[in-house]
Design a protein around this motif. Structure first.
Motif, short mmCIF file in Angstrom:
data_model
loop_
_atom_site.label_atom_id
_atom_site.label_comp_id
_atom_site.label_asym_id
_atom_site.label_seq_id
_atom_site.Cartn_x
_atom_site.Cartn_y
_atom_site.Cartn_z
N GLN A 18 0.83 -1.21 0.00
CA GLN A 18 0.00 0.00 0.00
C GLN A 18 0.86 1.26 0.00
N LEU A 19 1.98 1.22 0.73
CA LEU A 19 2.90 2.36 0.78
C LEU A 19 3.45 2.67 -0.61
N GLU A 20 3.93 1.64 -1.31
CA GLU A 20 4.52 1.84 -2.64
C GLU A 20 3.45 2.24 -3.66
N ARG A 21 2.25 1.65 -3.54
CA ARG A 21 1.19 1.99 -4.47
C ARG A 21 0.71 3.43 -4.25
N SER A 22 0.57 3.84 -3.00
CA SER A 22 0.05 5.17 -2.71
C SER A 22 1.04 6.27 -3.09
N PHE A 23 2.35 6.02 -2.89
CA PHE A 23 3.36 7.02 -3.22
C PHE A 23 3.96 6.81 -4.61
N ASP A 24 3.49 5.77 -5.32
CA ASP A 24 3.89 5.53 -6.71
C ASP A 24 5.41 5.38 -6.88
N ALA A 25 6.03 4.60 -5.99
CA ALA A 25 7.48 4.38 -6.09
C ALA A 25 7.85 3.20 -5.20
N PRO A 26 8.92 2.45 -5.57
CA PRO A 26 9.38 1.37 -4.69
C PRO A 26 9.94 1.91 -3.38
N LEU A 27 10.04 1.03 -2.39
CA LEU A 27 10.45 1.44 -1.06
C LEU A 27 11.82 2.12 -1.06
N SER A 28 12.78 1.58 -1.83
CA SER A 28 14.12 2.16 -1.84
C SER A 28 14.10 3.59 -2.37
N THR A 29 13.26 3.85 -3.39
CA THR A 29 13.16 5.20 -3.93
C THR A 29 12.49 6.14 -2.95
N LEU A 30 11.49 5.62 -2.21
CA LEU A 30 10.81 6.46 -1.22
C LEU A 30 11.78 6.88 -0.11
N ARG A 31 12.66 5.97 0.30
CA ARG A 31 13.65 6.33 1.32
C ARG A 31 14.59 7.41 0.80
N GLN A 32 15.00 7.29 -0.47
CA GLN A 32 15.89 8.30 -1.05
C GLN A 32 15.16 9.64 -1.18
N GLN A 33 13.89 9.58 -1.58
CA GLN A 33 13.11 10.81 -1.74
C GLN A 33 12.94 11.52 -0.41
N HIS A 34 12.70 10.74 0.65
CA HIS A 34 12.54 11.36 1.97
C HIS A 34 13.85 12.01 2.42
N ALA A 35 14.97 11.35 2.12
CA ALA A 35 16.27 11.90 2.52
C ALA A 35 16.55 13.21 1.79
N GLN A 36 16.08 13.34 0.53
CA GLN A 36 16.34 14.54 -0.25
C GLN A 36 15.37 15.67 0.08
N LEU A 37 14.10 15.32 0.30
CA LEU A 37 13.07 16.34 0.49
C LEU A 37 12.70 16.57 1.95
N SER A 38 13.11 15.66 2.84
CA SER A 38 12.75 15.74 4.26
C SER A 38 11.23 15.88 4.42
N ASP A 39 10.49 14.99 3.75
CA ASP A 39 9.02 15.02 3.78
C ASP A 39 8.53 14.41 5.10
N PRO A 40 7.95 15.21 6.01
CA PRO A 40 7.52 14.67 7.31
C PRO A 40 6.47 13.57 7.18
N ALA A 41 5.50 13.76 6.28
CA ALA A 41 4.43 12.76 6.13
C ALA A 41 4.99 11.42 5.67
N LEU A 42 5.88 11.46 4.66
CA LEU A 42 6.49 10.23 4.19
C LEU A 42 7.37 9.63 5.26
N GLY A 43 8.07 10.47 6.04
CA GLY A 43 8.92 9.97 7.12
C GLY A 43 8.13 9.21 8.16
N VAL A 44 6.94 9.71 8.51
CA VAL A 44 6.09 9.01 9.49
C VAL A 44 5.68 7.64 8.95
#
Length: 220
Positions: A13-39
């Motif tokens: 559900q996480l990957e489907r909702s954010f439209d990216a694999p888990l590894s990419t979501l971790r990289q995106q959070h590290a670059q953008l510091s997205d609080p919602a994605l971090g939670v």
């Protein structure tokens, strides 16, 4: 009794909702510091750790009536539910029901881009037009290239291959901005206008010539 979702279901559900694999979501959070994605990522990682603890206590030394094991299972189920609700809230979606899947497969729900990433892209596009006071319109190709020009910038690393014209259009769509026919260098191409990102008020001559960012392939 309705089964609780597990870490596999939450990750899906996480990957489907954010439209990216888990590894990419971790990289995106590290670059953008997205609080919602971090939670969401924190809750998913906590759920994985909780499931490992439950599996470790399943064995001859622990019976199903063991209070410690029961508490861990309750914590695991609680984390799974909270994670799904956090994902739904971050992406403005209703959390899926933990009920068993229907007999007939249903097509996946269309992906709706998260507003925070769209808002970031709109701000960056507006900043480009602000630095080019003489530019009233730009092709989609030129706009994507300018956003990706800085190799350390998030758009040059978006989805591992950089921002494309198709991704640009998809990310801008939730903001009501779509590519259209515009006049650029005497020709008509599909692109975007300054007014898509900035107010149509008269421009102030505060930018100097050194601040003007030339289009790719066009002499300054």
């Amino acid at each position: 009794m309705t089964p609780h979702p597990d870490a596999v279901a939450v990750r899906s559900q996480l990957e489907r909702s954010f439209d990216a694999p888990l590894s990419t979501l971790r990289q995106q959070h590290a670059q953008l510091s997205d609080p919602a994605l971090g939670v969401c990522l924190h809750l998913y990682d906590s759920l994985v750790g909780s499931e490992r603890a439950v599996r470790a206590l399943h064995g001859p030394a622990h019976s199903p009536t063991d209070l410690g094991l029961q508490q861990l299972c309750a914590d695991r189920d609680f984390l799974a539910d909270v994670a799904l609700h956090a994902i739904a809230r971050a992406t403005h979606r209703t959390p899926p029901s933990p009920a068993a899947p229907p007999a007939q497969p249903t097509p996946p729900a269309p992906f709706v881009q998260r507003p925070p990433l769209t808002a970031t892209l709109v701000r960056d596009c507006a900043a480009l037009f602000q630095r080019m006071p003489a530019t009233e319109a730009m092709s989609a190709k030129d706009l994507a290239e300018l956003l990706c020009r800085d190799r350390e910038h998030r758009w040059s690393q978006h989805r591992n291959h950089g921002l494309t014209t198709n991704t640009l259009a998809r990310l801008l769509k939730p903001a009501g901005i779509t590519p259209r026919a515009v006049e650029v260098h005497g020709g008509t191409v599909r692109g975007y206008k300054r007014s898509d990102f900035l107010p149509t008020a008269p421009l102030t001559q505060v930018q100097t010539q050194a601040q003007v960012l030339p289009l790719p392939g066009v002499p300054a």
